[in-house]
Design a protein around this motif. Structure first.
Motif, PDB file in Angstrom:
ATOM      1  N   HIS A 100       3.771  -4.213  -4.202  1.00  0.00           N
ATOM      2  CA  HIS A 100       2.585  -4.690  -5.267  1.00  0.00           C
ATOM      3  C   HIS A 100       1.484  -3.705  -4.871  1.00  0.00           C
ATOM      4  N   LEU A 101       0.276  -3.532  -5.295  1.00  0.00           N
ATOM      5  CA  LEU A 101      -0.740  -2.798  -4.286  1.00  0.00           C
ATOM      6  C   LEU A 101      -1.751  -3.932  -3.773  1.00  0.00           C
ATOM      7  N   LEU A 145       1.721  -4.345 -10.754  1.00  0.00           N
ATOM      8  CA  LEU A 145       1.551  -3.841  -9.697  1.00  0.00           C
ATOM      9  C   LEU A 145       0.296  -4.743  -9.407  1.00  0.00           C
ATOM     10  N   ALA A 146      -0.733  -5.792 -10.634  1.00  0.00           N
ATOM     11  CA  ALA A 146      -1.945  -6.219  -9.930  1.00  0.00           C
ATOM     12  C   ALA A 146      -1.243  -7.153  -8.953  1.00  0.00           C
ATOM     13  N   GLY A 188       5.248   0.763  -7.948  1.00  0.00           N
ATOM     14  CA  GLY A 188       4.339   0.933  -6.923  1.00  0.00           C
ATOM     15  C   GLY A 188       4.871   2.519  -6.242  1.00  0.00           C
ATOM     16  N   ASP A 189       4.885   3.426  -6.735  1.00  0.00           N
ATOM     17  CA  ASP A 189       5.698   4.287  -6.554  1.00  0.00           C
ATOM     18  C   ASP A 189       4.399   5.974  -6.467  1.00  0.00           C
ATOM     19  N   SER A 231      -2.112   1.337   1.054  1.00  0.00           N
ATOM     20  CA  SER A 231      -1.232   0.248   1.099  1.00  0.00           C
ATOM     21  C   SER A 231      -0.594  -1.085   0.318  1.00  0.00           C
ATOM     22  N   THR A 232       0.751  -1.216   0.816  1.00  0.00           N
ATOM     23  CA  THR A 232       1.582  -1.651  -0.916  1.00  0.00           C
ATOM     24  C   THR A 232       2.438  -2.732   0.180  1.00  0.00           C
ATOM     25  N   ARG A 233       3.338  -3.539  -0.721  1.00  0.00           N
ATOM     26  CA  ARG A 233       4.023  -4.466   0.222  1.00  0.00           C
ATOM     27  C   ARG A 233       4.473  -4.784  -0.875  1.00  0.00           C
ATOM     28  N   TYR A 234       6.713  -5.031  -0.749  1.00  0.00           N
ATOM     29  CA  TYR A 234       7.364  -5.547  -1.377  1.00  0.00           C
ATOM     30  C   TYR A 234       7.318  -6.952  -2.141  1.00  0.00           C
TER      31      TYR A 234
END
Ligand SMILES: Cc1cc2nc3c(=O)[nH]c(=O)nc-3n(C[C@H](O)[C@H](O)[C@H](O)COP(=O)(O)OP(=O)(O)OC[C@H]3O[C@@H](n4cnc5c(N)ncnc54)[C@H](O)[C@@H]3O)c2cc1C
Length: 418
Positions: A289-290, A360-361, A158-159, A167-170
């Protein structure tokens, strides 16, 4: 240097990224594929993940649920005797030769006229008014900037999305699948059959201390050409976003591989086994993830929810590798049948021209652990790449995306699975 403009930029050249770039270029978009390593394939070529999962349903009569660009890849591997027929462990998969795959992916991107950069690390991106504008790439020639009308993040980590501020999360709710360093052993005659039980017993008998080896059971894979044996045993708890944490995990895992070799050599017929390759990269199963317009839930898979915006079929189960115990579990989809993957889980929630695919989905803990495998990654990659190419052209609808996918041979509904 001047900023060069593309219709579509795909960051990351794993199975998802190659499918995205080829689909986009075949649609007519001027497409740039940026890869940080020296070959395409991602986990398939750099991490010894040599089995395509998610291509077939898991019931008694496996049905093929991924077509399109995956068909091209498989046909080319088959023409070089570099892929097996479907095999069964917990699920159904095919084993391929990673060296042949490197050449197959090169041929595919060259024939599709994809512009490819290797040794190129996406290290920054600029987002404005809900749209991604440009990204920066670190190369040995210095930093370069590229702009595009649409972007696909296939970095697995997700770089691109995270660096742009999208907006992303781990992981999911503080849970992240554990990573493993795949290890390849040579020197085992091809007429010697080694089972998961044989390896587990040899490791148990060796009586290692818990800190010397983390697991004793893994799928055992034999490569079609060399006969080398691949196992996913050495596992570690680390944060892939932190290079210090990664290096320490790699050092510990490589130490483990020497212990595993010692144990494997005690199996009859394996006395001359040697270490062919560890990694070379650590196999990170999950990172960021996105955050997308839809998060696929395991409950939706369990109830076989149908989505109007379905762009691919999934078939793999929820394969979870727990960090705290190093144990893995596998939950089958209902009736071991296929399920819908909606387009919403590939489209950024806050950035209109940003799409993602593969690892990433957007899925919850259990659904994400099902749709990340490479069969599904090729299918979501193809859908995300086509969506980006259509976005670059102007206005489009999901119905048009689905028609374009079907014309590229993708499988979107149960009736055209094979
Ligand atoms: C140990 C292990 C075992 C697994 N077993 C299986 C299996 O048996 N079968 C199966 O189908 N799946 C398996 N998986 C899952 C599967 O490998 C991944 O989910 C799949 O590879 C996802 O594809 P991807 O293209 O999204 O990501 P990846 O294959 O990870 O590709 C991402 C690509 O992006 C590149 N990249 C990353 N960051 C950047 C950046 N900043 N700039 C430029 N390039 C970048 C990487 O170099 C890489 O080439 C396994 C995974 C692991 C770790």
């Amino acid at each position: 240097m001047e900023t060069e403009h593309f219709d579509v930029i795909v960051a990351g050249g794993g199975t998802a990224g190659v499918a995205a770039a080829v689909a986009s270029a075949r649609f007519g978009a001027k497409t740039l594929l940026i890869e940080r390593s020296g070959c395409l394939g991602g986990a398939a070529t750099m991490r010894n993940v040599v089995t395509f999962c998610g291509l077939y349903t898991l019931g008694e009569t496996p049905t093929r649920v991924v077509g399109g660009i995956a068909d091209d890849i498989i046909a080319r591997l088959r023409s070089e005797a570099a892929i097996t027929e479907p095999q069964r462990f917990r699920g159904v998969f095919v084993v391929f030769d990673p060296e042949t795959l490197k050449g197959v992916l090169d041929d595919l991107v060259i024939e599709a006229n994809v512009h490819v950069m290797s040794g190129a690390f996406v290290c920054d991106a600029r987002r404005q008014e809900g749209r991604l504008q440009e990204l920066k790439v670190a190369t040995h020639g210095g930093l370069r900037t590229f702009s595009a009308d649409a972007f696909v993040d296939c970095t697995g980590e997700g770089d691109l999305s995270a660096f742009s501020g999208a907006s992303t999360r781990y992981g999911n709710n503080a849970k992240v699948n554990e990573g493993s360093m795949a290890t390849r052993f040579g020197g085992i005659p091809s007429d010697i059959t080694v089972t998961a039980d044989d390896v587990a017993q040899a490791i148990t008998k060796a009586n290692f201390h818990l800190s010397d080896v983390t697991k004793n059971r893994s799928v055992i894979i034999r490569l079609p050409r060399s006969g080398d044996m691949v196992v996913f045993l050495a596992s570690e708890d680390y944060d892939p976003r932190d290079s210090f944490s990664m290096a320490a995990a790699e050092q510990r895992a490589r130490r483990q591989t020497r212990n595993y070799l010692q144990a494997i050599r005690t199996i009859p017929g394996c006395e001359s086994a040697h270490l062919s390759e560890s990694g070379p990269e650590f196999g990170t199963r999950e990172s960021r993830h996105l955050n997308c317009r839809h998060q696929l839930k395991w409950s939706e898979i369990e109830t076989r929810t149908t989505f109007d915006d379905c762009i691919a079929l999934g078939a793999w189960g929820s394969e979870w590798h727990e960090r705290s115990t190093h144990q893995s579990s596998f939950d089958y989809p209902p009736d071991k049948a296929a399920y819908h993957i909606p387009f919403g889980c590939l489209h950024s929630v806050d950035t209109d021209n940003l799409f993602c695919a593969g690892r990433l989905a957007d899925g919850d803990r259990k659904a994400g652990a099902a749709i990340r495998v490479m069969g599904a990654a090729m299918a979501t990659g193809q859908a995300a790449g086509l969506a980006a190419a259509m976005e670059a052209q102007g206005s489009w609808t999901v119905g048009e995306l689905q028609s374009a996918l079907l014309s590229q041979g993708a499988v979107l509904n149960y009736s055209n699975s094979r």
